[in-house]
Enzyme design. Sequence first.
Site, PDB file in Angstrom:
ATOM      1  CE  LYS A   1     -48.740  42.400   4.064  1.00 28.93           C
ATOM      2  NZ  LYS A   1     -49.469  43.730   3.630  1.00 28.93           N
TER       3      LYS A   1
ATOM      4  NE  ARG B   1     -50.915  49.162  -0.932  1.00 23.29           N
ATOM      5  CZ  ARG B   1     -50.973  47.942  -0.372  1.00 23.29           C
ATOM      6  NH1 ARG B   1     -51.830  47.954   0.793  1.00 23.29           N
ATOM      7  NH2 ARG B   1     -50.562  46.748  -0.867  1.00 23.29           N
TER       8      ARG B   1
ATOM      9  CE1 TYR C   1     -64.426  52.341  33.257  1.00 24.64           C
ATOM     10  CE2 TYR C   1     -63.530  50.469  31.735  1.00 24.64           C
ATOM     11  CZ  TYR C   1     -63.505  51.570  32.951  1.00 24.64           C
ATOM     12  OH  TYR C   1     -62.356  51.076  33.720  1.00 24.64           O
TER      13      TYR C   1
ATOM     14  CG  MET D   1     -56.779  47.717  29.203  1.00 22.27           C
ATOM     15  SD  MET D   1     -55.562  48.701  30.144  1.00 22.27           S
ATOM     16  CE  MET D   1     -56.196  50.294  29.329  1.00 22.27           C
TER      17      MET D   1
HETATM   18  C1  LIG Z   1     -48.407  43.377  -1.936  1.00 20.85           C
HETATM   19  C2  LIG Z   1     -49.127  42.405  -1.424  1.00 20.85           C
HETATM   20  N1  LIG Z   1     -49.179  41.096  -1.903  1.00 20.85           N
HETATM   21  C3  LIG Z   1     -49.863  40.127  -1.184  1.00 20.85           C
HETATM   22  C4  LIG Z   1     -50.541  40.216  -0.116  1.00 20.85           C
HETATM   23  C5  LIG Z   1     -51.299  39.258   0.677  1.00 20.85           C
HETATM   24  O1  LIG Z   1     -52.806  39.277   0.758  1.00 20.85           O
HETATM   25  P1  LIG Z   1     -53.883  38.404   1.312  1.00 20.85           P
HETATM   26  O2  LIG Z   1     -53.554  38.507   2.676  1.00 20.85           O
HETATM   27  O3  LIG Z   1     -55.161  39.096   1.002  1.00 20.85           O
HETATM   28  O4  LIG Z   1     -53.808  37.163   0.794  1.00 20.85           O
HETATM   29  C6  LIG Z   1     -50.418  41.674   0.545  1.00 20.85           C
HETATM   30  C7  LIG Z   1     -51.343  41.810   1.738  1.00 20.85           C
HETATM   31  O5  LIG Z   1     -51.438  42.892   2.221  1.00 20.85           O
HETATM   32  C8  LIG Z   1     -49.709  42.758  -0.187  1.00 20.85           C
HETATM   33  O6  LIG Z   1     -49.869  43.909   0.258  1.00 20.85           O
END
Ligand SMILES: Cc1ncc(COP(=O)(O)O)c(C=O)c1O
Length: 364
Positions: free
Chosen positions: A35, A130, A255, A303
């Site tokens: 992701k 969550r 800055y 920046m």
């Molecule tokens: C539902 C879920 N599974 C697995 C992972 C992978 O986690 P990691 O990057 O700590 O291995 C994430 C990452 O945020 C996640 O949200």
Amino acid sequence: MASDTHVIIDLDALKHNAGIVRSSAPNSKIMAVIKADAYGHGMMRVATGLSDVDGFAVARLDEAITLRQAGVKKTILVLTGFAKVDEIPQFVSYDLDAVIHSEHQIELLNSARIQRPISAWLKINTGMNRLGVEPSSVVRICYALELSGKVRLPVKLMTHLACADDMSSTATEEQIALFDESINGLTGEQSICNSSGLLGWQHAQRHWVRPGIMLYGGAPFCNRSASEDKLKPVMTFKSTVIGLRTVKKGARVGYGGTWLADRTCLIATIGVGYGDGFPRHATVGTPVLIGNQKAPLVGRVSMDSLNVDVSEYRQIKVGDMVTLWGNDLAIEGIAEKSGTISYELMCGITDRVHRVIKGAMDGE
Ligand SMILES: Cc1ncc(COP(=O)(O)O)c(C=O)c1O
């Protein structure tokens, strides 16, 4: 002089890290978490580079569709599932796995018109608080899903660990136990572990593991380096020296004039800043690597540039290459100095930064 600011993405390191996942969880299938553009490494590039995994997990439906449209054939799990009824047919047409994390989604499923049942993972809230349904409702919800006729049976079962990066935390065992208790008697495939979970809690590896950060060579544990787990950084962030000046004792740099020279200093200006994804909140003393020497950040990050004190290294020249993090300079150290985590730094590299790909893609 223009800076040469780039990240190197090392696909051989990615494959090496995937090999560590495989050998650490030899009896599980691997769902690589790609992701957020594969944590900033390039989603398609990483999906292509990871030929040896069994599936991919993304956060959102559009990420999954991009992968399918590009020809990815393996399992793709959408970690947030669907939020609207008209998204559900896309799970059928693109053959995507959906996470069901709330009872609201079951109502959506019941009102969806689909030709075939979808592949679904019921996410159980075992302590992250969550996304996820309550452990006490799992059996009832599985029954409701069965009755709906809209999901393939048996429903798969998953949870997410909140504290697995800390081996001394008792929360992880509690989460695993709660998961096992809540799925009592259900036969679907299971998935519990992220990177730290799979390395630290082998009995929780189950049918599928879901590694993210360890694939990219980030440290899975809060108090153990990535190299201790034999992981190699995939991303190395580089820039160059674009200016050198001597400042007198009492001069201010950057800055706000927040940094004051306490002696005559040689200051190198590096052509990278928060506009590239280097954290603006990096504190004074955050190291950069010039050659094999560390030089400390002085003043605020701008920046397009930042300044380091190179008084000790007089041989420095404009054009010299600088490492911001990656090979030979662990990203975790920079994250800690900036009040953040490696994940955020990796995801934050901006579009204007060139990506230089090292190592062979599969099939090349
Ligand atoms: C539902 C879920 N599974 C697995 C992972 C992978 O986690 P990691 O990057 O700590 O291995 C994430 C990452 O945020 C996640 O949200």
